[in-house]
Design an enzyme around this catalytic site. Structure first.
Site, PDB file in Angstrom:
ATOM      1  N   ALA A 114      42.001  -3.323  48.804  1.00 46.39           N
ATOM      2  CA  ALA A 114      42.788  -3.277  47.565  1.00 46.39           C
ATOM      3  C   ALA A 114      42.949  -4.700  47.045  1.00 46.39           C
ATOM      4  CB  ALA A 114      44.146  -2.659  47.850  1.00 46.39           C
TER       5      ALA A 114
ATOM      6  N   GLY B 117      41.426  -0.532  51.678  1.00 51.29           N
ATOM      7  CA  GLY B 117      41.253   0.537  50.695  1.00 51.29           C
ATOM      8  C   GLY B 117      39.798   0.972  50.575  1.00 51.29           C
TER       9      GLY B 117
ATOM     10  N   GLU C  28      39.267   3.403  53.230  1.00 51.51           N
ATOM     11  CA  GLU C  28      39.997   4.640  52.922  1.00 51.51           C
ATOM     12  C   GLU C  28      39.197   5.497  51.930  1.00 51.51           C
ATOM     13  OE1 GLU C  28      43.840   2.655  52.170  1.00 51.51           O
ATOM     14  OE2 GLU C  28      44.626   3.959  53.755  1.00 51.51           O
TER      15      GLU C  28
ATOM     16  N   GLU D  55      45.007  -4.020  57.055  1.00 50.98           N
ATOM     17  CA  GLU D  55      46.240  -4.165  56.271  1.00 50.98           C
ATOM     18  C   GLU D  55      47.350  -4.911  56.992  1.00 50.98           C
ATOM     19  OE1 GLU D  55      44.278  -1.609  56.240  1.00 50.98           O
ATOM     20  OE2 GLU D  55      44.139  -0.773  54.222  1.00 50.98           O
TER      21      GLU D  55
END
Ligand code: NAI
Length: 688
Positions: free
Chosen positions: A61, A100, A103, A123
Site C-alpha cells: 500500500a 497489499g 493481499e 506490515e
C-alpha cells in the site's frame, strides 16, 4: 497511468502501472475495480490476469496515505471483488509482491511467479498488521506455522520457498504469458482461499513467534497483534476474522508507534544527495584503496571487495599487513560458515586482494579511505603519502572525531577530502555519515554517495564538528548519564530505563562491550579544551586507569565471568560516591521516569544544537543516525521525532528547568528558543 487493461487471447490483463514500485493508492484501487467490472462482462474471456508493470508486482500500500483518513474504495473492497469475480483471476508475479500486493494476490485463484518474486506481509515493520485479509488468508493457504514464521516478523519468501510453501502455485520465467495460458482446472477445483478449511492450531509455533517478537521487536504492539490474528484462523470463521483484522489495522495505523516507524521509513527513502552533489560525476569505485587494516579498515576492505571493487590494503609494515590479511580472511571464513559464499570463492577473493606496506602502484585507484589510528600525527603522515601516491583520487578519512578541515589543509587540493564515517562492524552496519568539509567538492561528496549505494549503506550527510552528528550526541548523553550517577541514579537503573524504552542494550552495557578505553583516549584528547567550570565526572577515567576496560578485561561497569551472565560490578558504587562527595553532592535516589527524561532531553537539546549549527541538515537525518548507528529504538522514531510528539513547548519548559540548575551544561539550544517563538516543531523544519 495507474491501471492498464489489455486482452491476450482469452485472458483480460489488468496491469498495475505505477512504477517503480506500483504502490497501491486510491487510483490503483478504483482502477482495479473498474477493470474487473469491464473485463468480467467480456464473453470472449475465460480469465483475468493481474500483473504489475516493470520489474515488480506491487510493493504494498502507498504508505503516504497512512496518515490520511481511509478513502473509498479501500483495499478490502478490491480484494473481495477479485475473489468474487465471475471470471477466475490469476496473479502473474515478478519481483516484490508485498503487503497489499500480496493481499491482492491472495484473493486470486492461482499464483504464478518467476524466480525474482519475493512474497510477504511486512506490515509490522510499519507498525500495523495486514488490513485486507492477509492474516486470515495466508494461514488458510500455507498453514499456521508458515504464516506465523512470516507475518509477525514481516519476513518474506523468495520464489522457490514460496512455491514449496504452497503460496505460489507454479514458477515460470514469463509469468504473465503463463498466467494467460495456464490450464486452470486445478485452480478451479479448489475453493477461493477464504472458503478453504481452517488451518490447524499450532500453539508451539505461536509461543515461539511471541518469544521472537518480544526479543526482536520489543515494546511494539503490531507483531503481538499479528500473532493473535493469525491464531484466530484456527477457530474463527473467515468473516469474523476479517472484521477483527480490519479493526486492529485501523486502530494501529493511528498509534504513535506506527507514525514513528513511518517517519523512519520516509527518512530512509529521503536519504539522498543534495542536487548539486547529485549533478556531479563520482570517481570510479572499481579500484579502491584502504589504509589501515584494523577493526574498521578490514571491515571496509571486505565490504568493498564484496561489492566487486579491486581493493589494495595499505598497512604500516609487513607484519601489520599480514595481520590485516588475517582479519579480512576471518571475515571471509565467517561468511563461508554462514553459507553466504563458498570456500572457493572466498579463497579466490582473498588472493585477488592486495595487502602491502607502503604506497606503491596505487595511482589508478578512484578512492582511498584511511582507517589508521585515531591520531592527528598518524592521519597527517597517511594523507601526505596518499596525496602524492594518488594525485587524482578522492581521499576519505574514517575518523570518529578529528577535524577534517584541518586534515584537508595538508593536501595540495583540499577539495578532494571527505569524511566517510563507517560504523562498527563496517561490513554490516548500514549507516554511513558522509562528512562534508568546508572545502569538500561536490565530486568528492558524490563519490561518497556512490560508495554508499554500491555498498548498500544508508548515507547521511553531516558537517564538521567534534564527533559529527552521532558521536557528538553520544558524548552528550554519556555526560548526562554521568551527571545522573553523581546526582543519585544507579548505572543499572540507567541501563534498565533505556532497555525498557526499547534500546537493545543500555549505555553502560554498551560501553563495556565496545571497551572503555576508546572514550577515555578521546576525553584525554579533549582535556585541554574542556571548560573547567563544566561538571566533569572522573569515575570512568578511574575505572580505565585501574584496567577495568569492560568486557575485554573481564570487568567494567559489569563483571564478566566465563559462561555466566554479567553482574553489576560492586566496585562502582564506592567510586561514584567518592566522586559525588568531591563535587559536594549528596546523592538522592531518582525515579525511572526522571532518569529517562533527562537522557532524552540531553539528546534532543544536542540534536537541536547540531541542526541549528547546520551540522545536520534535517531533523530526520539526526533520527536516522541515532536509529541506525546508536540503537535508538526504531519504533520511537528517533529523538527529534519523539520530541516533536511531546511538543516543543513542553520540551522547552523542561529544558529551561534543567538550565536553571546547570546553565553551562543545559544551555537551551537557540533553535529550540526559535521554534517556540515561531510555534513550530522540529519536523516542520524538514518540510521547508
Ligand atoms: P585499529 O587500531 O583497530 O586499526 C588501526 C590500523 O591502522 C592498525 O591495523 C594499524 O596497523 C594501522 N595503521 C596505523 N598507522 C598506520 C599508518 N601510518 N599507515 C598505515 N596503517 C596504519 O583502529 P580502528 O578501530 O579500526 O579505527 C580506525 C579509525 O576508524 C580511527 O580513526 C577510528 O576513530 C575510526 N573509527 C573506529 C570505529 C570503531 O568502532 N572502532 C568506528 C568508526 C570509526
Amino acid at each position: 497511468m495507474s491501471i492498464v487493461t489489455d486482452i491476450r487471447g482469452t485472458a483480460g490483463v489488468i496491469l498495475i502501472d505505477r512504477v517503480p514500485v506500483n504502490a497501491i493508492n486510491h487510483d490503483i484501487r478504483s482502477g482495479i475495480l473498474d477493470a474487473l467490472a469491464e473485463l468480467a462482462g467480456n464473453p470472449s474471456l475465460d480469465r483475468i490476469v493481474l500483473a504489475g508493470a516493470g520489474k515488480i508486482f506491487a510493493a504494498g500500500a502507498d504508505a503516504g496515505e497512512f496518515s490520511k483518513p481511509p478513502t473509498d474504495p479501500g483495499l478490502p473492497k478490491v480484494v473481495a471483488a477479485i475473489e468474487a469475480s465471475s471470471l477466475p483471476v490469476v496473479a502473474a508475479i515478478r519481483g516484490a509482491c508485498l503487503g497489499g500486493g500480496l493481499e491482492l494476490a491472495l484473493a486470486c485463484r492461482w499464483r504464478i511467479a518467476d524466480q525474482t518474486a519475493q512474497l510477504g506481509l511486512p506490515e509490522v515493520v510499519l507498525g500495523v498488521v495486514p488490513g485486507s485479509g492477509g492474516t486470515q488468508r495466508l494461514p488458510r493457504l500455507v498453514g499456521m506455522e508458515t504464516a506465523l514464521s512470516m507475518i509477525p516478523q514481516g519476513r518474506s519468501l523468495k520464489a522457490a520457498a514460496a512455491c514449496e510453501a504452497g503460496l505460489v502455485d507454479a514458477l515460470d520465467d514469463d509469468p504473465l504469458k503463463a498466467a494467460c495460458e495456464a490450464d486452470l482446472a486445478a485452480a478451479l477445483a479448489r475453493p477461493p482461499i477464504s472458503a478453504m478449511p481452517r488451518p490447524l492450531a499450532a500453539p508451539e509455533a505461536a509461543a515461539a513467534a511471541r518469544k521472537t517478537a518480544a526479543k526482536k521487536m520489543r515494546g511494539q504492539r503490531a507483531p503481538a497483534e499479528a500473532i493473535t490474528l493469525v491464531e484466530l484462523t484456527a477457530d474463527t470463521d473467515f468473516e469474523t476474522g476479517l472484521a477483527k483484522e480490519r479493526a486492529c489495522f485501523l486502530e494501529l495505523r493511528s498509534t504513535a508507534e506506527c507514525a514513528a516507524l513511518r517517519h523512519v521509513f520516509f527518512a530512509e527513502r529521503a536519504a539522498r544527495p543534495p542536487a548539486s552533489v547529485k549533478a556531479a560525476d563520482p570517481q570510479s569505485l572499481d579500484k579502491t584503496v584502504v589504509v589501515g587494516g584494523g577493526t574498521m579498515g578490514a571491515g571496509i576492505a571486505y565490504a568493498l571487495m564484496q561489492s566487486g571493487s579491486a581493493v589494495t590494503l595499505v598497512e604500516r609494515d609487513d607484519e601489520a599487513a599480514t595481520s590485516a590479511r588475517a582479519r579480512v580472511s576471518g571475515l571471509l571464513d565467517a561468511a563461508v560458515s554462514r553459507g553466504l559464499t563458498s570456500a572457493d570463492k572466498a579463497a579466490a577473493q582473498l588472493t585477488s586482494m592486495r595487502f602491502q606496506a607502503g604506497y606503491d602502484d596505487l595511482q589508478d585507484g578512484g578512492l582511498a579511505i584511511e582507517a589508521a589510528f585515531e591520531d592527528m600525527a598518524v592521519k597527517k603522515d597517511v594523507l601526505a603519502a596518499l596525496d602524492s601516491a594518488m594525485p587524482d583520487a578522492v581521499l576519505a578519512t574514517n575518523t570518529s572525531y578529528l577535524d577534517i578541515d584541518k586534515m584537508a589543509g595538508w593536501l595540495a587540493d583540499p577539495s578532494r577530502l571527505v569524511g566517510l564515517h563507517f560504523f562498527s562492524p563496517a561490513h554490516i552496519m548500514k549507516l554511513l555519515e558522509i562528512v562534508r568539509g568546508k572545502a569538500s567538492s561536490d565530486m568528492a561528496l558524490a563519490t561518497g554517495f556512490a560508495l554508499a549505494k554500491r555498498l548498500g549503506k544508508l548515507p547521511v550527510m553531516v558537517g564538521v564538528c567534534d564527533g559529527f552528528v552521532g558521536n557528538r550526541m553520544l558524548q552528550r548523553v554519556r555526560e548526562a548519564a554521568e551527571h545522573l550517577l553523581l546526582d543519585g541514579a544507579e548505572f543499572t537503573q540507567i541501563d534498565r530505563v533505556m532497555t525498557n524504552f526499547g534500546y537493545a542494550m543500555g549505555l553502560y552495557m554498551t560501553q563495556d562491550l565496545s571497551g572503555l578505553d576508546i572514550a577515555w583516549a578521546n576525553r584525554k584528547r579533549q582535556a585541554d579544551n574542556r571548560d573547567p567550570n563544566r561538571r566533569y565526572s572522573r569515575v570512568q577515567d578511574e575505572m580505565c586507569a585501574a584496567g577495568r576496560l569492560g568486557r575485554k578485561s573481564g570487568a567494567g561497569w559489569y563483571v564478566y565471568e566465563d559462561g555466566a551472565k554479567p553482574v553489576p560490578n560492586p566496585g562502582v558504587a564506592a567510586l561514584v560516591e567518592a566522586e559525588a562527595e568531591r563535587h559536594g553532592i549528596s546523592r538522592r535516589p531518582m525515579d525511572d521516569d526522571a532518569v529517562l527524561n533527562t537522557l532524552l532531553l540531553a539528546l534532543i537539546n544536542e540534536a537541536a544544537g547540531l541542526l541549528g549549527e547546520g551540522i545536520a541538515g534535517r531533523a530526520a537525518d539526526v533520527d536516522l543516525v541515532l536509529v541506525h548507528g546508536y540503537g535508538f529504538p526504531r519504533f520511537r522514531g528517533g529523538p527529534l521525532f519523539h520530541a516533536h510528539q511531546i511538543g516543543i513547548a513542553t520540551i522547552h519548559e523542561q529544558l529551561k528547568e534543567l538550565e536553571a540548575g546547570d546553565p553551562l551544561v543545559w544551555k537551551v539550544a537557540p533553535l529550540i528558543e526559535q521554534l517556540v517563538a515561531d510555534g513550530k516543531g522540529f519536523l516542520d523544519q524538514d518540510a521547508k
